[in-house]
Design a protein around this motif. Structure first.
Motif, PDB file in Angstrom:
ATOM      1  N   ALA A 107       7.577   2.654   3.718  1.00 55.85           N
ATOM      2  CA  ALA A 107       7.162   2.094   2.430  1.00 55.85           C
ATOM      3  C   ALA A 107       8.351   1.919   1.494  1.00 55.85           C
ATOM      4  CB  ALA A 107       6.093   2.991   1.793  1.00 55.85           C
ATOM      5  N   GLU A 154      -1.939   1.654  -4.886  1.00 56.57           N
ATOM      6  CA  GLU A 154      -2.443   2.927  -4.377  1.00 56.57           C
ATOM      7  C   GLU A 154      -3.835   2.724  -3.777  1.00 56.57           C
ATOM      8  OE1 GLU A 154      -1.480   6.553  -6.637  1.00 56.57           O
ATOM      9  OE2 GLU A 154      -0.921   5.175  -8.236  1.00 56.57           O
ATOM     10  N   GLY A 155      -4.323   3.752  -3.097  1.00 53.70           N
ATOM     11  CA  GLY A 155      -5.653   3.659  -2.505  1.00 53.70           C
ATOM     12  C   GLY A 155      -6.701   3.214  -3.512  1.00 53.70           C
ATOM     13  N   ARG A 156      -6.571   3.714  -4.730  1.00 54.64           N
ATOM     14  CA  ARG A 156      -7.586   3.395  -5.739  1.00 54.64           C
ATOM     15  C   ARG A 156      -7.489   1.951  -6.221  1.00 54.64           C
ATOM     16  NH1 ARG A 156      -3.836   6.230  -9.431  1.00 54.64           N
ATOM     17  NH2 ARG A 156      -4.825   8.191  -8.829  1.00 54.64           N
ATOM     18  N   VAL A 175       4.720  13.236   3.252  1.00 57.83           N
ATOM     19  CA  VAL A 175       4.445  11.867   3.696  1.00 57.83           C
ATOM     20  C   VAL A 175       4.999  11.547   5.079  1.00 57.83           C
ATOM     21  CG1 VAL A 175       4.132  10.902   1.408  1.00 57.83           C
ATOM     22  CG2 VAL A 175       6.420  10.951   2.409  1.00 57.83           C
ATOM     23  N   ASP A 176       6.100  12.173   5.449  1.00 54.64           N
ATOM     24  CA  ASP A 176       6.612  11.942   6.803  1.00 54.64           C
ATOM     25  C   ASP A 176       6.451  13.239   7.596  1.00 54.64           C
ATOM     26  OD1 ASP A 176       7.657   9.160   7.028  1.00 54.64           O
ATOM     27  OD2 ASP A 176       8.866   9.759   5.309  1.00 54.64           O
ATOM     28  N   ASN A 223      -3.439  10.470   1.558  1.00 52.31           N
ATOM     29  CA  ASN A 223      -3.473  10.192   0.128  1.00 52.31           C
ATOM     30  C   ASN A 223      -4.114   8.841  -0.158  1.00 52.31           C
ATOM     31  OD1 ASN A 223      -1.963   8.931  -2.431  1.00 52.31           O
ATOM     32  ND2 ASN A 223      -2.110  11.137  -2.683  1.00 52.31           N
ATOM     33  N   ILE A 224      -3.754   7.851   0.652  1.00 49.72           N
ATOM     34  CA  ILE A 224      -4.335   6.515   0.474  1.00 49.72           C
ATOM     35  C   ILE A 224      -5.839   6.579   0.708  1.00 49.72           C
ATOM     36  CG2 ILE A 224      -4.448   4.228   1.548  1.00 49.72           C
ATOM     37  CD1 ILE A 224      -1.319   4.487   1.796  1.00 49.72           C
ATOM     38  N   ALA A 266     -12.169   5.863  -5.478  1.00 47.19           N
ATOM     39  CA  ALA A 266     -12.400   4.625  -6.220  1.00 47.19           C
ATOM     40  C   ALA A 266     -13.623   3.882  -5.709  1.00 47.19           C
ATOM     41  CB  ALA A 266     -11.162   3.727  -6.113  1.00 47.19           C
ATOM     42  N   LEU A 299       0.851  -1.189   0.000  1.00 51.95           N
ATOM     43  CA  LEU A 299       0.000   0.000   0.000  1.00 51.95           C
ATOM     44  C   LEU A 299       0.890   1.243   0.000  1.00 51.95           C
ATOM     45  CD1 LEU A 299      -2.990   0.780   0.014  1.00 51.95           C
ATOM     46  CD2 LEU A 299      -2.880   0.922   2.498  1.00 51.95           C
ATOM     47  N   ASN A 300       0.706   2.099  -0.981  1.00 54.14           N
ATOM     48  CA  ASN A 300       1.605   3.241  -1.133  1.00 54.14           C
ATOM     49  C   ASN A 300       0.897   4.363  -1.883  1.00 54.14           C
ATOM     50  OD1 ASN A 300       3.972   4.803  -1.099  1.00 54.14           O
ATOM     51  ND2 ASN A 300       5.274   3.073  -1.621  1.00 54.14           N
ATOM     52  N   ILE A 301       1.605   5.486  -2.062  1.00 50.33           N
ATOM     53  CA  ILE A 301       0.941   6.654  -2.638  1.00 50.33           C
ATOM     54  C   ILE A 301       1.330   6.910  -4.090  1.00 50.33           C
ATOM     55  CG2 ILE A 301       0.720   7.770  -0.400  1.00 50.33           C
ATOM     56  CD1 ILE A 301       3.020   9.623  -1.307  1.00 50.33           C
ATOM     57  N   GLY A 302       2.000   5.963  -4.718  1.00 53.62           N
ATOM     58  CA  GLY A 302       2.353   6.127  -6.114  1.00 53.62           C
ATOM     59  C   GLY A 302       2.871   4.802  -6.627  1.00 53.62           C
ATOM     60  N   GLY A 338       6.535   7.159  -1.385  1.00 47.75           N
ATOM     61  CA  GLY A 338       6.013   6.831  -0.071  1.00 47.75           C
ATOM     62  C   GLY A 338       6.834   7.343   1.082  1.00 47.75           C
ATOM     63  N   ASN A 339       6.415   6.955   2.269  1.00 41.30           N
ATOM     64  CA  ASN A 339       7.173   7.353   3.453  1.00 41.30           C
ATOM     65  C   ASN A 339       8.369   6.420   3.626  1.00 41.30           C
ATOM     66  OD1 ASN A 339       5.939   5.032   4.352  1.00 41.30           O
ATOM     67  ND2 ASN A 339       4.524   6.065   5.748  1.00 41.30           N
ATOM     68  N   ASP A 340       9.117   6.659   4.676  1.00 43.86           N
ATOM     69  CA  ASP A 340      10.345   5.906   4.884  1.00 43.86           C
ATOM     70  C   ASP A 340      10.070   4.397   4.970  1.00 43.86           C
ATOM     71  OD1 ASP A 340      13.196   5.826   5.556  1.00 43.86           O
ATOM     72  OD2 ASP A 340      12.453   5.093   7.490  1.00 43.86           O
ATOM     73  N   LYS A 398      -7.619   8.468  -2.297  1.00 48.23           N
ATOM     74  CA  LYS A 398      -7.702   7.688  -3.536  1.00 48.23           C
ATOM     75  C   LYS A 398      -8.642   6.501  -3.363  1.00 48.23           C
ATOM     76  CE  LYS A 398      -3.300   9.042  -5.573  1.00 48.23           C
ATOM     77  NZ  LYS A 398      -1.855   8.698  -5.563  1.00 48.23           N
ATOM     78  N   PHE A 399      -8.646   5.946  -2.161  1.00 47.42           N
ATOM     79  CA  PHE A 399      -9.581   4.853  -1.883  1.00 47.42           C
ATOM     80  C   PHE A 399     -11.019   5.366  -1.960  1.00 47.42           C
ATOM     81  CE2 PHE A 399     -12.108   2.174   0.939  1.00 47.42           C
ATOM     82  CZ  PHE A 399     -11.806   0.919   0.452  1.00 47.42           C
ATOM     83  N   PHE A 442      -1.596   1.040  11.288  1.00 51.42           N
ATOM     84  CA  PHE A 442      -2.225   2.352  11.427  1.00 51.42           C
ATOM     85  C   PHE A 442      -3.017   2.680  10.160  1.00 51.42           C
ATOM     86  CE2 PHE A 442      -2.265   7.033  11.344  1.00 51.42           C
ATOM     87  CZ  PHE A 442      -2.753   7.299  12.605  1.00 51.42           C
ATOM     88  N   VAL A 443      -2.329   2.646   9.030  1.00 51.40           N
ATOM     89  CA  VAL A 443      -2.992   2.929   7.756  1.00 51.40           C
ATOM     90  C   VAL A 443      -4.082   1.895   7.478  1.00 51.40           C
ATOM     91  CG1 VAL A 443      -2.642   3.284   5.286  1.00 51.40           C
ATOM     92  CG2 VAL A 443      -0.801   3.809   6.864  1.00 51.40           C
TER      93      VAL A 443
END
Lengths: 350, 350
Positions: free
Chosen positions: A196, A216-218, B151-152, B236-237, B244, A183-186, A192-194, B240-241, A233-234
């Motif tokens: 990811a 990605e979320g979509r 992101v961080d 962001n996640i 979708a 799961l990531n933002i691109g 992503g963050n550290d 986008k979720f 968390f996410v």
């Protein structure tokens, strides 16, 4: 009790609607599924709910005293109440009298009890809660883990989540070549963050994980991925959002559909179809989440679970038992050449 | 160009459907809204799309050369292409020829160009992208920030996001007493990952922020919160979720509703109502996200934006201009006793 039937300990006292709805769901499971249920809780109360059906050959009542309340701190409460239903249920698995635990009670307490009483699978640093979400592809689910066990993850935990999710997807969901996503933002590997970015490297380097890249979320519900890993968390935020959004959408449909005379007529004609839509969107159909990485099968149900959710949670546990999820994860980490290891590896070659 | 109309620079070359759909959306905005648009891009091409309407008194064409492509690294590309449309559009704001920028191009590039050319608002450490989501309460939106800029995050960034979101909610969305939530995995203040636990303390201690506590995933669309803050990874996640999932739900409705003869008849009768449902679930209605914390109004649209989304993005920018969002955020941080400061503070007393 029947010997080839899966044996499942059900925490009868956990959940907002306990014990009534839990007992009702468990009873139905013994009637419709190949399972024996050990109902753990207040025996006199359970017996009065069951009536004559307490004598079912597929039901056993196991006494427990008290329950961990939702506002209690899990570790403290589990220690202060050794005979609480969730503790007793876990002990049944430890004593090999049951193969799985189902609880709709305090989920943090269920996880802590599992860790304390059953321990972790060798090779797994941290447990993960895996939840199944429906996808756009009819009949196809995606397993997302972790959805709430560990909020601050290290990259190697995500690698372990990917292995456990792959085993589940392959053997329980019967996906021939599971596709794992992070799961990531691109889409790019550096995104992503550290956590990811570092997890991406580990996942890509492990050739026994059928990793196809970032999700990605979509993409979560697209059906393109069979397994999606993330920190708890996410994952927890995503899961709770997903559950609620179905309700929001249904409400919009309920508000807008019967507007006007044609709307009222049309809506009346569509009643059975609308019921089917609700079913496909309804999280009660999914029954709960599976706790991965502990040395036992544990299904964690919603606190609000009613009988149908408990029934589905028991079926969820039965499937994990029947497909030997635990043995296959163990086998992966014991590095022998048995089923688990060899076939997870094969998935990556495909 | 009219002097009381908001002046908005539109990046005509950014986005999958540029420049055709961008130009069409911008043209409609000049006709239906009180805005003057400065269309930035390839002038001959824009002129041929506009035909005689290029002479509109509310439209100005501003030449630019090139565009930042989606696969380019923003900082490198912005430097290599000083005359790219997004750079030129930001310069128009810097030169005070425009009050806002709207772009459906590379969102990372838009953010970087805004930071480089306009700079940050004094007192703000990091920008945030804020997105509006519809809630269960008809007509009520929630602003979620950050949905992808940083992101961080450090806890103090989330505190700043809360202040900017409160200003927006109060003055643009006209919420009398905005309620701010921290996206988290439980209600208790100690819940969550390290960032969430520390941010909770800062938010609770700042009496100028109307903080009401943690917002779980299920609370995002409940209408209980007006502003929800989170780091850009989770946000962001989630965004986008959310976008979708509307599509997934609509597909389920489309599949199940016309089943059977009664289903077909009923669905035919419900066509206008179904169209309204699609509208309420459709993200194109929302037009984009607002970049907060930079010294200019910037609306970032979807890469896939077509004319209606661009129109809505321009309206989104106009609202931020008309309600003096920038001045109010500045005023909060300059600690003077003007409108912004005093009224954000008042919201916390209510």
């Amino acid at each position: 009790m029947g010997s080839t039937r899966a044996k499942i300990a059900v925490d009868a006292m956990g959940g907002d609607r306990a014990p009534e709805e839990i007992v009702a769901g468990a009873l139905r499971a013994t009637e419709e599924l190949d399972v024996d249920v050990l109902l753990v809780g207040d025996c006199p109360r359970m017996r009065s709910l069951l009536g004559t059906r307490a004598d079912s050959p597929h039901l056993e009542l196991v006494p427990a005293e008290g329950v961990i309340e939702m506002d209690e701190e899990p570790l403290v409460a589990l220690k202060r109440k050794p005979e609480a239903s969730i503790n007793v249920a876990m002990d049944l698995v430890k004593q090999q009298r049951a193969e799985a635990v189902v609880s709709a009670g305090h989920s943090g307490a269920a996880m802590a009890a599992a860790l304390l009483r059953l321990g972790r699978i060798k090779g797994i640093d941290r447990p993960a809660i895996g939840a199944l979400l429906p996808t756009m592809v009819a009949g196809k689910s995606v397993i997302v883990l972790d959805v709430g066990a560990i909020v601050d993850c290290r990259p190697k935990y995500l690698e372990q989540f990917a292995i456990m999710g792959t085993v589940y997807s392959k053997y329980v969901l019967d996906v021939n070549e599971p596709k794992v996503g992070l799961l990531n933002i691109g889409e790019e590997s550096s995104k992503g963050n550290d956590l990811a970015a570092r997890a991406h490297k580990l996942l890509a380097a492990n050739e026994r994980i059928p990793f196809i890249g970032n999700a990605e979320g979509r993409d979560v519900l697209s059906g393109e991925f069979d397994v999606i890993v993330c920190d708890g968390f996410v994952g927890n935020i995503l899961l709770k959002f997903a559950e609620a959004v179905g309700e929001v959408m249904l409400q919009i449909v309920r508000e807008e559909l019967p507007q006007g005379l044609r709307g009222q007529l049309g809506t009346a004609m569509l009643k059975p179809n609308l019921r089917r839509i609700k079913q496909r969107m309804d999280h009660a159909e999914h029954g709960g989440a599976l706790l991965f990485g502990v040395a036992g099968i544990c299904v964690i149900g919603h606190g609000s679970s009613q009988a149908p959710s408990i029934f589905n949670a028991i079926r969820f546990a039965q499937e994990a038992i029947d497909h030997r999820v635990l043995e296959r994860i163990r086998s992966y980490y014991s590095n022998d050449c048995e089923a688990g290891t060899a076939t997870v590896a094969r998935a990556t070659d495909g």
